[in-house]
Design an enzyme around this catalytic site. Structure first.
Site, PDB file in Angstrom:
ATOM      1  N   GLY A 182      -8.593  -5.069 -18.643  1.00  0.00           N
ATOM      2  CA  GLY A 182      -7.494  -4.149 -18.933  1.00  0.00           C
ATOM      3  C   GLY A 182      -6.575  -3.841 -17.771  1.00  0.00           C
ATOM      4  O   GLY A 182      -5.716  -2.954 -17.884  1.00  0.00           O
ATOM      5  N   THR A 183      -6.689  -4.590 -16.663  1.00  0.00           N
ATOM      6  CA  THR A 183      -5.822  -4.288 -15.514  1.00  0.00           C
ATOM      7  C   THR A 183      -4.346  -4.549 -15.824  1.00  0.00           C
ATOM      8  O   THR A 183      -3.475  -3.812 -15.377  1.00  0.00           O
ATOM      9  CB  THR A 183      -6.239  -5.113 -14.279  1.00  0.00           C
ATOM     10  OG1 THR A 183      -6.356  -6.496 -14.654  1.00  0.00           O
ATOM     11  CG2 THR A 183      -7.565  -4.634 -13.720  1.00  0.00           C
ATOM     12  N   GLY A 184      -4.062  -5.612 -16.581  1.00  0.00           N
ATOM     13  CA  GLY A 184      -2.670  -5.900 -16.919  1.00  0.00           C
ATOM     14  C   GLY A 184      -2.052  -4.826 -17.792  1.00  0.00           C
ATOM     15  O   GLY A 184      -0.914  -4.392 -17.565  1.00  0.00           O
ATOM     16  N   CYS A 185      -2.801  -4.388 -18.791  1.00  0.00           N
ATOM     17  CA  CYS A 185      -2.333  -3.300 -19.660  1.00  0.00           C
ATOM     18  C   CYS A 185      -2.084  -2.038 -18.839  1.00  0.00           C
ATOM     19  O   CYS A 185      -1.082  -1.337 -19.014  1.00  0.00           O
ATOM     20  CB  CYS A 185      -3.378  -2.985 -20.734  1.00  0.00           C
ATOM     21  SG  CYS A 185      -3.822  -4.368 -21.785  1.00  0.00           S
TER      22      CYS A 185
ATOM     23  N   LYS B 162       2.831 -11.229 -11.337  1.00  0.00           N
ATOM     24  CA  LYS B 162       1.605 -10.734 -10.721  1.00  0.00           C
ATOM     25  C   LYS B 162       0.812 -11.874 -10.087  1.00  0.00           C
ATOM     26  O   LYS B 162       0.544 -12.886 -10.719  1.00  0.00           O
ATOM     27  CB  LYS B 162       0.753 -10.024 -11.775  1.00  0.00           C
ATOM     28  CG  LYS B 162       1.433  -8.789 -12.362  1.00  0.00           C
ATOM     29  CD  LYS B 162       0.619  -8.156 -13.462  1.00  0.00           C
ATOM     30  CE  LYS B 162       0.581  -9.019 -14.706  1.00  0.00           C
ATOM     31  NZ  LYS B 162      -0.057  -8.319 -15.846  1.00  0.00           N
TER      32      LYS B 162
ATOM     33  N   THR C  45     -12.479  -5.961 -14.191  1.00  0.00           N
ATOM     34  CA  THR C  45     -11.009  -5.946 -14.233  1.00  0.00           C
ATOM     35  C   THR C  45     -10.467  -5.971 -15.654  1.00  0.00           C
ATOM     36  O   THR C  45      -9.284  -6.263 -15.863  1.00  0.00           O
ATOM     37  CB  THR C  45     -10.450  -7.158 -13.464  1.00  0.00           C
ATOM     38  OG1 THR C  45     -10.973  -8.369 -14.050  1.00  0.00           O
ATOM     39  CG2 THR C  45     -10.834  -7.100 -11.993  1.00  0.00           C
TER      40      THR C  45
END
Length: 477
Positions: free
Chosen positions: A420-423, A387, A418
């Site tokens: 929690g965007t990865g989760c 990412k 942002t």
């Protein structure tokens, strides 16, 4: 929308499997030879030509292959002419499909003259525009050739065509080739539990059946976020909004909000094992997403149980640091993650800092991203979604798999929230993999989902707040 239907004959349209359970022995006894085995099991996936070859090689039958096939056809044709019936409510079901404009054909092991005669006698031949037999196609149903041939004739796409079958091996073949399948219950097929699990539809009664797709399932193995923006809570919201049934195994409880993590209470390895076992033993997940795992002991448990259950579509988000900057993974856990978990992953989704830790490479450019992604993929044998977004580019992500790569361009959205965007991204990918989308398509759909969630502009908390996972649901007033 259903546009095409490919029907098996015996056990699917017809109550006729009793013939094929005994024809092998009946033919030998007609020749005065006693069977040495259960030929119903031996011939389960054979064409008549293959059965004829088997007779010649194992029972010293001297007739030619064509003579044996003709003899068997003549023997069973009389039973089809007099005793075989349609399964209950099949005729009305075919009539409904035909009236709805669905193109239908038959794909069967049984030879054409018998198929045409029995369907005509039972009054349903008119509903089928073509008949394909394994003998004519040249392949049995351990390969998808007969389904591909039928699909080509119908002129429909796989995602709008359903294969109706009763046999486990035939269903597996169609599924592995990308077809939607409807499993039809037949008492002669003993693997009903497995059939029900792998099929899109399961038919025990044609009269009451409607095309309601069986819901796909996803398991998240991650930590709990008490503020609801990341971790288990974000995963469950994301999976639900992406149309799959979400389940969870919690690795740790965290006391956190948008400003930081105050405390972490880990699950014990034994309790995490019990959670994972409880899910797999009852509702087998179509995909697994793994997020925060803070200790090496927990990583080992996860890897062990996923191997034990032969889990599929495993997406690992190697969460090491929270958006707020709090450390979430111990140093020894990173080593075990690389040794135990990454090699069984379908996809890993590190951001730039995480990829630097995993690869021990410095990533400052797009070329660096490609080098790191290739290194991780080659080292661990999995696909890598590296990412961007950490000052490298405008949220462009790199998918590297099997020696090939693809960039997914993203527009940087002016939203400081942002958390929690990865989760969310990894859970959305896992959801789409569970639904049968390709890896590239799953990434594309996941990026679209997260962009829309960010564009909604939810603004909660005193620091970097959560995105709106449920943006598609009108809030109302």
């Amino acid at each position: 929308m259903l546009k095409g239907a490919i029907f098996d004959l015996d056990g699917t349209l017809l109550d006729s499997m009793f013939i094929w359970d005994t024809f092998g022995e009946d033919y030998l006894r007609k020749l005065g030879k006693e069977p040495k085995e259960n030929l119903a099991e031996t011939f389960k996936i054979f064409t008549l030509e293959q059965a004829a070859v088997y007779y010649r090689e194992h029972y010293d039958v001297t007739h030619s292959i064509s003579e044996i096939v003709d003899d068997i056809n003549n023997m069973v044709a009389e039973i089809y002419r007099t005793k075989v019936t349609l399964k209950s409510d099949v005729k009305d079901f075919l009539k409904r499909l035909h009236a709805s404009g669905v193109k239908m054909c038959v794909a069967t092991v049984t030879d054409r003259p018998i198929v045409e005669d029995v369907l005509k006698r039972l009054g349903v031949l008119e509903y089928f525009s073509a008949i394909f037999t394994c003998s004519e196609v040249g392949y049995d149903k351990t390969t998808p050739h007969i389904y591909r041939k039928a699909l080509e004739y119908l002129g429909t796409e796989k995602n709008e065509t359903v294969v109706f079958e009763d046999a486990f091996h035939a269903l597996q073949t169609a599924i592995s080739d990308g077809f939607k399948v409807a499993a039809v219950y037949d008492k002669h097929e003993l693997r009903q539990k497995e059939i029900k699990e792998i099929s899109d539809y399961y038919i025990t009664d044609f009269g009451s059946f409607c095309f309601k797709t069986k819901m796909k399932t996803a398991l998240t193995i991650a930590g709990s976020d008490s503020s609801g923006g990341a971790g288990i809570q974000a995963d469950i919201k994301t999976m639900t909004m992406n149309g799959v049934y979400a389940m969870s195994a919690i690795t740790a409880l965290t006391a956190q909000n948008t400003t930081g993590v105050r405390a972490i209470l880990e699950s014990t390895p034994e309790f995490l094992k019990q959670q994972i076992d409880a899910v797999f033993e009852d509702i087998y997940p179509d995909s697994v997403k793994i997020g925060m795992v803070s200790s090496s002991e927990l990583v080992k448990v996860i890897a062990d149980r996923l191997k034990f259950y032969n889990a599929k579509n495993i997406v690992v988000d190697p969460v090491m640091v929270a958006t707020s900057g709090s450390t979430l993974m111990k140093n020894d856990a990173v080593k075990i993650l690389c040794e135990e978990l990454l090699p069984i992953a379908t996809l890993i989704t590190p951001n730039i800092p995480e990829a630097e830790v995993l690869s021990d490479l410095s990533i400052k450019s797009k070329d660096d991203m490609l080098t790191a992604a290739k290194f991780l993929s080659d080292t661990y044998g999995c696909a890598v979604l590296l990412k961007g977004g950490h000052s490298i580019n405008d949220a462009n992500d790199l998918l590297y798999t099997n020696g090939e790569y693809q960039w997914f361009e993203g527009k940087r959205i002016d939203n400081p929230n942002t958390h929690g965007t990865g989760c969310t991204l990894s859970s959305a990918i896992a959801s789409n993999l569970a639904k049968g989308h390709s890896l590239a398509e799953s990434v594309k759909k996941a990026k679209e989902y997260i962009s829309d969630a960010l564009l909604d502009g939810l603004d909660l908390g005193k620091a970097s707040g959560p995105l709106n996972h449920a943006f598609a649901i009108s809030s109302g007033i």
